[in-house]
Design an enzyme around this catalytic site. Structure first.
Site, PDB file in Angstrom:
ATOM      1  N   ALA A 234       0.821  -1.213   0.000  1.00 54.76           N
ATOM      2  CA  ALA A 234       0.000   0.000   0.000  1.00 54.76           C
ATOM      3  C   ALA A 234       0.858   1.267   0.000  1.00 54.76           C
ATOM      4  O   ALA A 234       2.094   1.204   0.009  1.00 54.76           O
ATOM      5  CB  ALA A 234      -0.937  -0.027   1.205  1.00 54.76           C
ATOM      6  N   HIS A 235       0.205   2.393   0.027  1.00 57.90           N
ATOM      7  CA  HIS A 235       0.907   3.677  -0.087  1.00 57.90           C
ATOM      8  C   HIS A 235       1.814   3.953   1.106  1.00 57.90           C
ATOM      9  O   HIS A 235       1.498   3.628   2.231  1.00 57.90           O
ATOM     10  CB  HIS A 235      -0.045   4.849  -0.334  1.00 57.90           C
ATOM     11  CG  HIS A 235      -1.262   4.934   0.533  1.00 57.90           C
ATOM     12  ND1 HIS A 235      -2.249   5.864   0.314  1.00 57.90           N
ATOM     13  CD2 HIS A 235      -1.664   4.215   1.596  1.00 57.90           C
ATOM     14  CE1 HIS A 235      -3.187   5.707   1.213  1.00 57.90           C
ATOM     15  NE2 HIS A 235      -2.868   4.729   1.991  1.00 57.90           N
ATOM     16  N   ASN A 236       2.944   4.564   0.785  1.00 62.84           N
ATOM     17  CA  ASN A 236       3.896   5.058   1.795  1.00 62.84           C
ATOM     18  C   ASN A 236       4.622   3.952   2.555  1.00 62.84           C
ATOM     19  O   ASN A 236       5.222   4.207   3.600  1.00 62.84           O
ATOM     20  CB  ASN A 236       3.206   5.991   2.804  1.00 62.84           C
ATOM     21  CG  ASN A 236       2.404   7.091   2.118  1.00 62.84           C
ATOM     22  OD1 ASN A 236       2.911   7.751   1.217  1.00 62.84           O
ATOM     23  ND2 ASN A 236       1.159   7.261   2.506  1.00 62.84           N
TER      24      ASN A 236
END
Lengths: 339, 339, 339
Positions: A234-236
């Site tokens: 997922a993001h980050n």
């Protein structure tokens, strides 16, 4: 190739016929009279039934065979023999006239581009990188040298790949992270995902895996990290160097995974937590909080593996304990009655 | 843009220099002297180390900083700042001459179609919908206005998308549901899957997710519902309005999910059950039966979260109880012997 | 079509009007005055509210309706009616001039190839196989007759498909297995994956599923086996004939799955184990070791389903037992004090 030459290449000691012709490597029971086979120190294999030309065995192994390649690292010799007999060949050489390449994309020398691949504006592709048919490279993507990008891969706008990155078919790099604002009256409002993804040198991404772009900054897969198929990042997120995530594992947003972490398949990791370098995580585990010191973990929510095993053994024996509680109750009742 | 103008746009109260130049938004520790940053009421951030032009903080926050944007809804202001500084731009404008568009497809004004995209017969595409390169739109598909369909998406025959739907790369909408008839002598007979899929307005489907067509009627994802990456939605499912399904979650056939349901990652839901509106489900849960009243659930098979927590605490302390049982057995034996 | 003709085709006994016009089949509550509907022996359906022309019911059912089709196998009749009213039609007939077909690929009579599909060198495609747009067929692939390959599928070099194989959109067949050598000083070394994949006759692979090539020999999905969406099959696996793997299930390397095995969704199977023919595995189970005799299994790690149910009932009642232990302790203390 002569068996003696193969031995030199593999750094193994040959006991046998150095002039024998060697043409390949195969599984022990499938290897023919010109093939090597890896046996290591696997005593369960009945070598008398084999037809292989020569066996790769552990130095000091008691396995007898006409031709033996002795080595301290049989699996390394096996891998090198695979490299020797199956050297990489470019499946789609040249630049296909059927590709759509933006005039302002910059392709270094030796770049290969397959049919119907799209390379959009301001993309930069390094020397000898192979881009197979049906890849979509959005604007502003940077790819290093010596990469292999298989069919069906999508690299979204601005993502960066280092050198010698391999992306297996169907993987998606840089899709929007999953972020919405819930407001009572207006429903859900999409939070723009304007960051990017960096895949460092020697990273490999498995088939149909997804690595989402950061919301503001980047999602980063560090050098030599490896993702199996159908993995979700997922993001980050940061995936540490040399970490390996097995198939169908999912990493939630803003997780920091240290170096050399190994995860089995179908592991889930909750958001905003960290996992110490060198940690090992069993398949299907659910990592619900930060792991500060490396160890081996299992279960959902996770426990160290010794505690987890103990819990499960007890769980399976619960009915025994229930019987014992009932027996105790009976006797205590007797004792109470006798007072 | 002047900071004062930004404040007005965000509906925030500015305390500071309204004439300062503002150019973007970034994470607090990455924000430079022309950037906003979201701090909210996050006291763990040492604002003295920051270089941001201005901070978005909670109204009433005690965080001190030269320029502050005060608001009741800091995350909404953050989202609006992202929209302001990163307005949507069409990455593949116009209609590519390299696309293959059936003569009887109907494209409304302003539709964009990327290279090598296939739009088959009788498809209808609404105003300003963006279809990126390498999308395959099977015959009879209907797409509303203002949608974004990313590369690698496949929309199978007859599926319908409302307005403002976003489909991330590699998602498959309308594949056959998984249905076979087992007959002893003939093996498995495929049950034709002749229904369709409807994605209502403002739905978003994540990368490499799959929404199968109904067997006879339709699989429906209601307005504003959001699916993360690698999610599976089987045939004849209803996903309620505004429901959010996190990555790698799987919904079995004929499930009815109410409105505003939130599922963590890797959740599984058994077939033919219903889930009440407003239900929250923890990651990796296995929903084995209908949930009639909303609540928070976890575990596989699922329990309400309080029971689940209690079970797990007890499970982890089982060895203590085993010790106590053994101690009881010892003492009871003593007592029995003394009779 | 006359209802009497439909009855003959389905092998059902008609009680009603053999001359009535019949045009389709639908769900009971959606079926109109020219439609069949399957009711079987489902007494919960209030047939008085239905508008269907005729109901397919169990022979001997007490369900009353003006037109009834009586049969021993209502689901088979339902499936046959679907086949009758929705015969397969080729969505992309002919060979698209926009496809890229290698001059040395061999296409048998009646092969269909969609736009932008790539068929590389030495591929062989059997009679009447349908290859939709946007399929990538790597060099040396062999495909039998009567197959359907949907958009977005990638068949890597050398993989083999039997006859009547269906591959749903986005599936990846033949990606590299996940194999690396860990060496302290050099990091991770990729083990070349030079084997292949064989999908035997009548196999179906779901959308966005992955079947990896073998390291040296092959990964094999035996005849009539069916994989749902987002399934992972690792290198060197055997999936037995007629086995069905539900969505998001993952099979680790070198697993042998027997015939007629049925797995629910999100099952995980550890590497190098075998699963006996006829075994059934509940959703989300984790198969941690070889299953020698067929049975029904659940849980992670797996147990036979009876033991698993018992464990879970006990786990949920643990707090009762804790209360009983505390009560015992109190009483035993009283008894000890009275001595």
């Amino acid at each position: 190739m002569k068996l003696g030459e193969v031995a030199v290449y593999l750094g193994a000691e040959l006991q046998g016929d150095e002039n024998a012709e060697c043409q390949g490597i195969n599984e022990p029971e499938r290897a023919g009279p010109y093939d090597l086979a890896l046996v290591g120190n696997e005593l369960r294999i009945d070598v008398q039934t084999l037809h292989a030309l020569a066996l790769i065995v552990d130095k000091g192994s008691k396995i007898e065979y006409p031709n033996r390649l002795l080595t301290d690292q049989p699996r390394l010799a096996f891998c090198m023999a695979l490299e020797l007999f199956h050297p990489h060949r470019s499946l789609f050489p040249g630049i296909s006239p059927l590709a759509s390449i933006s005039p302002d994309a910059m392709l270094a020398e030796g770049v290969m581009v397959g049919a119907f691949t799209v390379i959009a504006g301001k993309a930069e592709i390094g020397t000898k990188t192979e881009i197979h048919p049906h890849v979509v490279i959005y604007p502003g993507v940077k790819i290093g040298k010596g990469c292999i990008i298989y069919a069906g891969v999508v690299l979204r706008e601005g993502v960066e790949l280092g050198d010698y990155v391999i992306v297996q078919p169907g993987a998606i790099v840089g899709a929007d992270g999953f972020g919405y604002l819930v407001s009572g009256d207006q429903g859900l409002r999409k939070i723009p995902q304007v960051g990017t993804v960096c895949l460092e040198d020697h990273v490999e991404i498995g088939a149909n895996s997804c690595v989402d772009r950061g919301t503001l900054s980047e999602t980063r897969v560090h050098e030599q990290a490896k993702l199996d198929n159908l993995v979700q990042v997922a993001h980050n997120v940061n995936v540490g160097p040399r970490s390996r995530l097995s198939a169908q594992t999912g990493i939630s947003g803003s997780v920091n995974i240290g170096a050399d972490v190994v995860m089995g398949g179908q592991v889930g990791v909750a958001d905003h937590i960290s996992i110490a370098a060198g940690t090992m995580i069993a398949a299907q585990a659910g990592i619900s909080g930060t792991i500060k010191e490396k160890g081996i973990f299992a279960g959902s929510p996770h426990q160290d593996i010794a505690s987890w095993r103990k819990s499960y053994v007890l769980l399976r024996n619960l009915d025994d304990y229930v019987v014992r509680i009932k027996e105790l109750e009976k006797r205590v009742k007797e004792l109470m009655n006798e007072r």
